[in-house]
Design a protein around this motif. Structure first.
Motif, PDB file in Angstrom:
ATOM      1  N   ASP A  14      49.959 -11.798  -3.440  1.00  0.00           N
ATOM      2  CA  ASP A  14      49.891 -12.010  -1.994  1.00  0.00           C
ATOM      3  C   ASP A  14      50.166 -13.444  -1.564  1.00  0.00           C
ATOM      4  N   VAL A  15      50.176 -14.394  -2.476  1.00  0.00           N
ATOM      5  CA  VAL A  15      50.327 -15.802  -2.119  1.00  0.00           C
ATOM      6  C   VAL A  15      51.289 -16.496  -3.084  1.00  0.00           C
ATOM      7  N   THR A  16      51.828 -17.631  -2.635  1.00  0.00           N
ATOM      8  CA  THR A  16      52.666 -18.456  -3.497  1.00  0.00           C
ATOM      9  C   THR A  16      51.803 -19.066  -4.590  1.00  0.00           C
ATOM     10  N   GLY A  17      52.266 -18.972  -5.824  1.00  0.00           N
ATOM     11  CA  GLY A  17      51.535 -19.574  -6.935  1.00  0.00           C
ATOM     12  C   GLY A  17      50.448 -18.700  -7.522  1.00  0.00           C
ATOM     13  N   SER A  35      41.424 -18.033  -1.303  1.00  0.00           N
ATOM     14  CA  SER A  35      41.528 -19.312  -1.991  1.00  0.00           C
ATOM     15  C   SER A  35      41.938 -19.045  -3.431  1.00  0.00           C
ATOM     16  N   GLY A  36      42.386 -20.078  -4.090  1.00  0.00           N
ATOM     17  CA  GLY A  36      42.801 -19.949  -5.478  1.00  0.00           C
ATOM     18  C   GLY A  36      42.156 -21.021  -6.321  1.00  0.00           C
ATOM     19  N   PHE A  37      41.852 -20.680  -7.560  1.00  0.00           N
ATOM     20  CA  PHE A  37      41.356 -21.643  -8.533  1.00  0.00           C
ATOM     21  C   PHE A  37      42.372 -21.676  -9.659  1.00  0.00           C
ATOM     22  N   ASN A  38      42.934 -22.870  -9.939  1.00  0.00           N
ATOM     23  CA  ASN A  38      43.974 -22.923 -10.964  1.00  0.00           C
ATOM     24  C   ASN A  38      43.622 -23.859 -12.104  1.00  0.00           C
TER      25      ASN A  38
END
Length: 183
Positions: A142-145, A104-107
């Protein structure tokens, strides 16, 4: 592929903004005057509320499901185009992207948003800035963004009334629908 999907979404956005509602709704302008949605397009006064909070869901980075929250404050009541109802907002935001595979990502992001008030019901906007997306369960590559990203896009806000609305974003970082609360 992705380019075709983005082109279709831009065309849908343009089509939706050209089909404005004809319903007359009364609002108060920055100057305190009562205005109606039947004003000359892009020439009526801006709404009196100077801040908004939006919370929404959609696709982050055209890739994975995400939740976004943004706070915007108007810092220029009159934008850069004379005789047009435009205003400039500073907007800060945060969100969570769910990539799957325990990632998961936190932006966080910061943008300048340029609003064009078509009438009291409709606002067209463009925004530009930057953001950072921290990834758990994998590296930023590893992920977009992952890591730093450009925050650039456009959208529309439909005002249900002076205090509440719906926002559609079409941007690099978010394609989605949000609830807007003004104060």
């Amino acid at each position: 592929g992705d380019r075709k999907m983005k082109t279709i979404l831009v065309l849908l956005l343009l089509a939706s903004t050209s089909a404005f509602a004809a319903e007359a709704v009364k609002y108060k302008s920055v100057e305190g005057e009562e205005i109606s949605s039947k004003t000359d397009p892009f020439h009526g006064p801006m709404a009196s509320k100077k801040a908004d909070l939006s919370v929404g869901a959609g696709l982050d980075f055209f890739d994975s499901f995400g939740l976004q929250a943004r706070y915007a404050h108007r810092f220029l009541d009159e934008g850069f185009i004379e005789n047009v109802s435009d205003a400039i907002y500073f907007e800060g935001g945060m969100g969570v992207t769910f990539y799957g595979n325990n990632m998961s990502g936190f932006n966080l992001l910061a943008t300048a948003r340029w609003d064009f008030q078509y009438d009291p019901k409709w606002i067209l906007f463009a925004d530009i800035g930057f953001g950072f997306n921290a990834i758990s369960g994998g590296g930023n590559h590893d992920v977009t963004g992952g890591g730093f990203f450009p925050a650039i896009g456009s959208g529309v806000i439909y005002n249900f009334n002076e205090d509440n609305g719906a926002r559609f974003d079409l941007s690099y970082q978010f394609l989605g629908l949000s609830y807007v609360k003004r104060f």
